[in-house]
Structure formats: C-alpha cells, structure tokens
Design a protein around this motif. Sequence first.
Motif, PDB file in Angstrom:
ATOM      1  N   SER A  91      11.504 -13.437  -4.860  1.00 27.86           N
ATOM      2  CA  SER A  91      11.075 -14.768  -4.168  1.00 27.86           C
ATOM      3  C   SER A  91      11.973 -15.739  -4.225  1.00 27.86           C
ATOM      4  CB  SER A  91       9.677 -15.062  -5.033  1.00 27.86           C
ATOM      5  OG  SER A  91      10.037 -15.556  -6.279  1.00 27.86           O
TER       6      SER A  91
ATOM      7  N   PRO B 108       3.491 -14.121   5.632  1.00 30.26           N
ATOM      8  CA  PRO B 108       3.202 -13.597   4.291  1.00 30.26           C
ATOM      9  C   PRO B 108       4.199 -12.865   3.512  1.00 30.26           C
ATOM     10  CG  PRO B 108       2.386 -12.239   5.953  1.00 30.26           C
ATOM     11  CD  PRO B 108       3.220 -13.544   6.655  1.00 30.26           C
ATOM     12  N   LEU B 109       3.796 -12.118   2.471  1.00 24.34           N
ATOM     13  CA  LEU B 109       4.796 -11.462   1.810  1.00 24.34           C
ATOM     14  C   LEU B 109       5.228 -10.292   2.815  1.00 24.34           C
ATOM     15  CD1 LEU B 109       5.742 -10.361  -1.109  1.00 24.34           C
ATOM     16  CD2 LEU B 109       3.803  -8.944  -1.012  1.00 24.34           C
ATOM     17  N   GLN B 110       6.628 -10.385   2.678  1.00 24.28           N
ATOM     18  CA  GLN B 110       7.492  -9.314   3.329  1.00 24.28           C
ATOM     19  C   GLN B 110       7.577  -8.061   2.791  1.00 24.28           C
ATOM     20  OE1 GLN B 110       8.594 -11.047   6.793  1.00 24.28           O
ATOM     21  NE2 GLN B 110       6.797 -11.891   6.077  1.00 24.28           N
TER      22      GLN B 110
END
Length: 753
Positions: free
Chosen positions: A374, A310-312
């Motif tokens: 990203s 997921p989002l780090q």
Amino acid sequence: MRRHGCLLRVMSAGLFMHWFFSLLAVCRRIVAVCHTGGLGRLALGLLCCQSALAWAGAAGVSYQLYLDSDGQQQGGCTAAASVPGGLAAGFEFRLQVDLDAQGEPLPARWSVCQGGAFVEAAPSSPIEVLASSTLSGPAGLEDVLDLAVPWALLGDAKAVRVLVGAGADVLEAGAGSGGPIWLARSEASGLPTPGAGAVQAVPALQPALRWVLMIALAGAAGWGWRRGGRSVWAVCGLGLLLVATPWQGRAWAEMPAELPVVSVDAAGDVPAGSPDLLSLQAQTRQDTLFLRLRSRGNNHAPLWQSALPPLQTLVAGQSAPLNLQAHDPDGDTLRWQWLVPVPAGLSLVPDAQTVLGVSGATVTARFEQPGRYSAEVQVLDAAGAQARAVLAWEVTPAPVEPDPDAGRCGVLGGGGLSTGGVDRAGLSYVTATDYATLKRHLDRLEPLIYVPAGVTIDIPNRKYAVVLHRGQTLFGDRGQDGQPGALLRVAYEDEQPHEWAVFSLDTGSRISGLRIEGPYQAANTANNTIGLQLAVDALGIEVDNSEIYGWPWAAVSVKASRQARIHHNHIHHNIKSGLGYGVVVQNGRTSADIACNVFHFNRHAVAGSGQTGERYEVHHNLVRPGGGRDAYHQVDMHAYPNTTRAGAFLDIHDNWFDYGQYGTMSRVVIGIRGIPTDGPPVIYGNFFNQPYHVSSTQDSISLTLNPTPTEADLLRDNRFKVGFSYRREGDKCVLGWLGQRQTVSCSSVDLPP
C-alpha cells in the motif's frame, strides 16, 4: 502572513521611563486576547509596534470585513437606520484588503456609507489588526483575524452587523436561516450581546482575567503574563520588569465553533470561492470593540474526479498501470506526490496536460514478491490544500512455468515452496531468533514457529533440548529463492558419549526449511548423539526441505513411529564408525516414506535395525559418492540378532545410486541381511553407477538368504553402469543420466546457488 513585533532599543534611564509610560498608554488600547481550542485558557498578547491591516488568505484570497449597523444587503447602505428591537444605529463601514500580483496584501481600504453608497475614506481613528494568521485545516486553509475597532468610529451605534466576504461572495453569519448576526452593545456590562434577528445565542461568558502583566525590557523585547502578583525575571543578566496593572475588560462572547455558515446561490449550491465562517468572537473594553473571526478561505481542496479504485490484484513480476484524476474547484494547477514511505516498485507520473480542468496521473505498480502493498498519494493545489488516497495491491505469486526436468520430486534435495515448504503468506506464526525464545514458544504450544533466514541459534547439547509437541511446526526458508535457511546448531563439547537425541518430535509435528547441524562430522568420535528422534508411537511426523548433518548416531531416528515422511532433504556427513545413519528405522512397529532426498558422506544413507514391523519405502533419492573407507552399503536392513528376520517390508525403487566407486569400504549399494517377514524386498527402477558385479566378491545388490528377487530379476528391473552428471543451467541445477534430466538442489551437489 506577516507578523509584527517591536524592537526595543537600549536606552538611557530617562528615555526608558518616557518610553515605558508611553508603552502603558498604548497597551491600554491594544490587547489581543486569544481563545485556545475550547480549553477555556486565555493567552494575552501584546503588540507594541505600528501595525497595518494585513488580513489576507495565504491561498490568494481577498477578504472583506463588514461591520454593518443598518442590516441592509451588500450593494447599498444607509447613514442611519434602526435595527430590529428599536436600537439606534450609527453608520455602516467596510474594510477591504486585496492582494497584489505577488500575493502580498495591499494597504487596507476603509469605506463609510455616504448617500446610500460606500465611499472610501481615511478613518478618523486607527483600526488595529492585533494578529492575523493562516492555519492548515481539514478542508483547506483557515484564516484567523483579531481586530480592534474603536467605538468612536461607530458614533452612536448600539449594534453591529457582522459579515465576511471574499470577492463577490458575501457571507452572512446565519444567511438563509434568520438573518445576520447582530452584536448589540450593552452599557451595563460593556459586552456585545446578540440582537434581534440573531440565529445563534452567544454562549456563557468565560471568566475574565483581572490582571494583565506588561513586561518591559531594557535592551531586548519580550512579553509574558500571569494572574496577579509581581516577579523579576533575569535572563543572561538582563532584568525584566513586570508591572501589574488592572484590566477592566471582559471575556469573549463567542459563537459556537464550527458554525456551518455558507453562502449559497439560487440553486442551493455553494459558489466557488465562498468562505465558511467557523467561529465569531467579540469583546468590548471601554472605547474599543475587539473582534476575532475564524473563517475558512475561499480556496477549496482538490476533489477526486471519479471513485477511487478498490484493492488492486496483480501477479508478481507484472506491471499494472492505474489512472487517477482529480479536479480543483477553483481552477488551480495541481501537483501530485507520494506520502512516504513508498514501497519499491511504484512510480507516479503526472499527465503532461490538464484537460477541462482535470489533472491526471498514472501510477504504475510492479512488485517482484507476492504480498500486500500500500501507498498513500496526494494531489495538492498551490495553497497546499490536498486530497489523499490510499492505494493497495494484493500481489499473487506468478504462475510457475512447469519445469520440464521436475520429474516426480520437483527439486531433489529441497526447493522450498515448490517442494512443499511452508508458505508464510497468510499464516499466523511467531518468530524465534534465540534458544530462549524458541523454547518458550515450544513450551507455550505455539503451533507455528518461524526462524528467519540468516539467524543462527545455538542449541544446548542435551537430551530433548528442543521438543516439538503434537501438531507444532518449526520452520525456516531453506530452498526459497536460493535461501540456505536458518541454522540451528549443536556445538562439539568433548569425547563423552552424549548418547541422546537433541530434538524430539511428537505426533503431527513438522520440521521444515532449516539447517540442523550436529556436533561432529567425521567417523572418529566417541559421541553417540542423535539429531531428530521421532517419539515412540507417534504418527504422521514430517521432516522436509532441510539440511541435516554432523550427527554421529543418526540424523533422523524413526523410533517405533509410523507414517513418517522424510522428503526433500540434504542429509550428509553422519558417519561415525559403527553407527552413522542418515535415516534409521528402529525399535519395531515403524514405517517411513523416504523420498526425494540427497544423501552423501553417510555410513548408511538408510538403515533399519531388523526388528519385526519395521518397514520403509525408499524412492527417488540421490545417493552421491563420499565417505571413503568409512562408508558402507547405503540402503541397509540388519537382520535382528540371533534371527534371520530383517524387518517387515522393504520397497526400494527409482533411486539414483552414484555410489560404490573403488575406494569405499564396501562397494555394495543395497544390503539386505535377512528375510523381511511380509515378503521379499521390492527393488526396481533404480540406476546404479557401478556394474551389477562390482568385484569377484561383491555385487551392487546383496540379498542375504533371500531367494527372490533373483539376479536376473534385478538385472531386468534396474539399470547398471549408468553415468551421472551434475551441471548448472541458468537458475537451476540438473542431474543428468541416460539422456534424462532431473532438477536438483544446487548446494546438495556442490554447485553454486
């Protein structure tokens, strides 16, 4: 895939006519009809050369096409049989194309059924591959084959079973749900129709083209088509002869696109290497059966070995590795790459070895600035099939190590975010880079207006050219990462008074992180212009982290405005003779907190008009030398004319007064010219460069008519004859005194950033 065409050489007229009629004969047999994406358009292609079967996937797939009239499973065949529905069958045959070690297609093999088994033989009539191509599809490569099979090869066959195979896996259209697809020949229409056992109905036929235009060119090759009519097309002086000839063919009969047909094993799984039949099209014209098969090759796209992260979240300036793993169902070697653009701070390093068919790579992220980042990474097999993933990071600011020299102010004169500047992260704001845009945003009551670093906006020298309405914030980046901030400037025009304020601020408004330049930075001018004026009766206005200079009357005028906060600014060169205030409170009923600023080269750093209700707290400010004969006492409160009153309440504490050296007009530092109505002045904790008695006629602190505090009180509560130093240490600048230290804005003390 190999593509075939023909080269037409320049010929004599007689040879040309012989060639042309031969071409027409060939063209009656070889016509490719291409159906395009469900739009109902038909394009006609002409192949005019010797052709060889070359249907093989670009991913190294070896395909087989079965035209099977007996309905038997692979492994056996019969020379004659009956299909469901009683139709007479002819014989079964097979086409097979393999690839050599370099991936090039080998000559096709043609097998016929003899004695219950396939026997390789040479076909009595030629089988034409009209076109073959490989396309990139969403789940791997897709192959398209256009094939022309003479009905003569099928003998008396009235129906054809269609299968597609790859290696040992055979795909039957409709496998597992009703049997194979049969195309039964109809004598009435000449069109194949689905026979008994078919699991899908052939949809309605598309309208047939009634004319095919064959194009012959002397000296070049080309083709084209149109419905009916005739035309002559000239290109570079070469004539194209368009010949209209009737075509008695019919349109395609087509199985639905994206037909979900997959061979499965006993466990219901799809074996590695199994192709998917996406669509099947068929047509017959006189003595030829035309087939188009669109299939997905047996190359399978890579798969992620585990769930994608997921989002780090990571901290600015710190490195964080991320391990990715993928495997290829076909056992292919995989390669990793970024899809551009890639933000700075990312690296992608594939693992040196593949373990148990799993390929890995390590993504290392290190971002110096907070924000959201990203990037898209993909893993590909040898055929170009890929799996993709979007990786995202939320980067938070690095924890700020406490500055041992920060003191009460953090950074004197302004330090950006560390001293309360506006943090744009997560804010919704508009941007202005010119005056027209700035004014439009202000008039539309935009709450947050940002002026980027490096931008200069010229402001007209007129009354209230910039008006901040209630709650509006106009801000920039001064002090953040050493930024000087955007510049808003008013140009000098002439020696007219121009007695007005250019900026007006109403209740709850704020100016932060900007440079605001006035029209004149010396004492000898007739200009009486004010920079920022706080509106009458306004509350809670804030001016911070800005550099404000060059305003003949005052940089900041607190006019009957209460609870104003003027902090962490560099206010200088406001020095017009008779006026020249850094910050002035006036018109009564005024209160201001003035803190953590750096003042220099002002006639008065802080002043008041003396009217009833005027009060200020001046604390933790640095007042530097400058101004010479045009500079007077730096903290001032007038006595209101014809009275002994000097405002309401004055609190002056914890300031650094590096001022009063010989050469200034007045060596007095604090001058209170009357008696505050709400009690005597409060003066303590200040550090003075000069002694208390600076001359026989002047003291550093002058309290006209005030019996208290006494000289003894002032000597006890403040320090005099203090030496100050300014030096750069690493990435910051430091004010030093009496063994103590305070971080200060480098530019405000004339040190490089």
